[in-house]
Design an enzyme around this catalytic site. Structure first.
Site, mmCIF file in Angstrom:
data_model
loop_
_atom_site.group_PDB
_atom_site.id
_atom_site.type_symbol
_atom_site.label_atom_id
_atom_site.label_comp_id
_atom_site.label_asym_id
_atom_site.label_seq_id
_atom_site.Cartn_x
_atom_site.Cartn_y
_atom_site.Cartn_z
ATOM 1 N N HIS A 1 43.768 -58.314 -16.564
ATOM 2 C CA HIS A 1 42.469 -57.934 -17.118
ATOM 3 C C HIS A 1 41.590 -59.117 -17.485
ATOM 4 O O HIS A 1 42.047 -60.229 -17.632
ATOM 5 C CB HIS A 1 42.633 -57.002 -18.323
ATOM 6 C CG HIS A 1 43.250 -57.637 -19.534
ATOM 7 N ND1 HIS A 1 44.581 -57.529 -19.826
ATOM 8 C CD2 HIS A 1 42.708 -58.352 -20.538
ATOM 9 C CE1 HIS A 1 44.844 -58.153 -20.962
ATOM 10 N NE2 HIS A 1 43.721 -58.670 -21.406
ATOM 11 N N ARG B 1 33.558 -59.040 -25.058
ATOM 12 C CA ARG B 1 33.273 -58.556 -26.409
ATOM 13 C C ARG B 1 32.034 -57.659 -26.341
ATOM 14 O O ARG B 1 31.060 -58.014 -25.677
ATOM 15 C CB ARG B 1 33.036 -59.719 -27.364
ATOM 16 C CG ARG B 1 34.295 -60.471 -27.688
ATOM 17 C CD ARG B 1 34.051 -61.615 -28.676
ATOM 18 N NE ARG B 1 35.304 -62.244 -29.007
ATOM 19 C CZ ARG B 1 35.866 -63.218 -28.292
ATOM 20 N NH1 ARG B 1 35.262 -63.670 -27.211
ATOM 21 N NH2 ARG B 1 37.016 -63.727 -28.654
ATOM 22 N N GLU C 1 38.942 -55.174 -20.232
ATOM 23 C CA GLU C 1 39.212 -54.993 -21.662
ATOM 24 C C GLU C 1 37.907 -55.206 -22.425
ATOM 25 O O GLU C 1 37.278 -56.255 -22.310
ATOM 26 C CB GLU C 1 40.253 -55.998 -22.149
ATOM 27 C CG GLU C 1 40.465 -55.969 -23.659
ATOM 28 C CD GLU C 1 41.326 -57.113 -24.161
ATOM 29 O OE1 GLU C 1 41.244 -57.409 -25.369
ATOM 30 O OE2 GLU C 1 42.058 -57.729 -23.373
ATOM 31 N N ASN D 1 34.509 -56.014 -32.304
ATOM 32 C CA ASN D 1 34.725 -56.554 -33.639
ATOM 33 C C ASN D 1 33.912 -55.710 -34.613
ATOM 34 O O ASN D 1 32.699 -55.547 -34.433
ATOM 35 C CB ASN D 1 34.314 -58.031 -33.703
ATOM 36 C CG ASN D 1 35.213 -58.888 -32.838
ATOM 37 O OD1 ASN D 1 36.398 -58.996 -33.088
ATOM 38 N ND2 ASN D 1 34.652 -59.469 -31.796
ATOM 39 N N HIS E 1 29.939 -63.413 -14.548
ATOM 40 C CA HIS E 1 29.796 -61.981 -14.282
ATOM 41 C C HIS E 1 31.135 -61.383 -13.869
ATOM 42 O O HIS E 1 32.073 -62.103 -13.554
ATOM 43 C CB HIS E 1 28.766 -61.730 -13.177
ATOM 44 C CG HIS E 1 29.144 -62.330 -11.849
ATOM 45 N ND1 HIS E 1 28.780 -63.597 -11.477
ATOM 46 C CD2 HIS E 1 29.860 -61.835 -10.801
ATOM 47 C CE1 HIS E 1 29.253 -63.866 -10.271
ATOM 48 N NE2 HIS E 1 29.919 -62.801 -9.840
ATOM 49 N N GLU F 1 27.888 -58.037 -10.802
ATOM 50 C CA GLU F 1 27.501 -58.177 -9.405
ATOM 51 C C GLU F 1 27.906 -56.912 -8.669
ATOM 52 O O GLU F 1 28.969 -56.358 -8.883
ATOM 53 C CB GLU F 1 28.199 -59.394 -8.791
ATOM 54 C CG GLU F 1 27.796 -59.665 -7.359
ATOM 55 C CD GLU F 1 28.456 -60.923 -6.809
ATOM 56 O OE1 GLU F 1 28.049 -61.334 -5.710
ATOM 57 O OE2 GLU F 1 29.353 -61.488 -7.453
#
Length: 192
Positions: free
Chosen positions: A43, A47, A111, A115, A138, A184
């Protein structure tokens, strides 16, 4: 017929497997360490400011499936693991603990890390990696038909960084997710 050249040594710590003879070679490419057999690139993590908005985008617009959620309230963050599954994979998706094991055996998982509290900060945003200092650039989705994908993104009011007809690199689009990360969009047979 195998496209692998044999290039093994006898010492287990130094054993190597030659790169496929049909792969691309460039300065720095090494033989594959035998110790890495079974390793899977699983993965990439991004964030995100608001997980609900990000999940809506990645599942509703890009068709991904949420496979696992890991919550860490004591450290004030949650993780969301998504995959772009085939029809067969969706129909045969395991459940419960087996689903999480399935998730961590896949290639190309996304993933999303949230936060706590970022979703309530109006002026908060993450660096997308494409302004100074540049770093991350990207992620990429390959689509079966670029024109149909562009029409789908237009229908869903997706923001474009670059449309396929813009700039010198034709047949490649860049869209933005809800946090401004670039994605992309390519059609494989238009890339050669």
């Amino acid at each position: 017929m195998s496209h692998l050249a044999s290039n093994s040594t006898t010492d287990d710590n130094k054993a190597t497997i030659a790169q496929p003879t049909t792969s691309v070679n460039a300065n720095g490419v090494q033989s594959i360490a035998a110790q890495t057999s079974g390793f899977t690139f699983n993965h990439t993590m991004l964030r995100v400011k608001d997980p609900a908005k990000s999940l809506e985008f990645y599942t509703g617009v890009l068709g991904m499936t949420l496979l696992a959620v890991k919550k860490f309230p004591e450290m004030e963050f949650d993780l969301y693991f998504l995959a772009k599954l085939t029809e067969s994979e969706r129909e045969n998706l395991p459940s419960g603990a087996d689903l999480e094991i399935f998730a961590f055996r896949q290639r190309g998982i996304l993933e999303l890390t949230h936060n706590y509290g970022t979703e309530t900060k109006a002026d908060f945003s993450y660096h997308d990696g494409n302004q100074d200092p540049q770093g991350f650039g990207h992620i990429c989705f390959s689509v079966p038909n670029l024109d149909e994908a562009i029409a789908w993104f237009d229908k869903n009011d997706v923001e474009f960084k670059k449309r396929p007809e813009d700039g010198s690199m034709k047949n490649i689009a860049f869209i933005k997710d809800v946090d401004g990360y670039w994605i992309e969009i390519v059609q494989a047979d238009l890339m050669s």
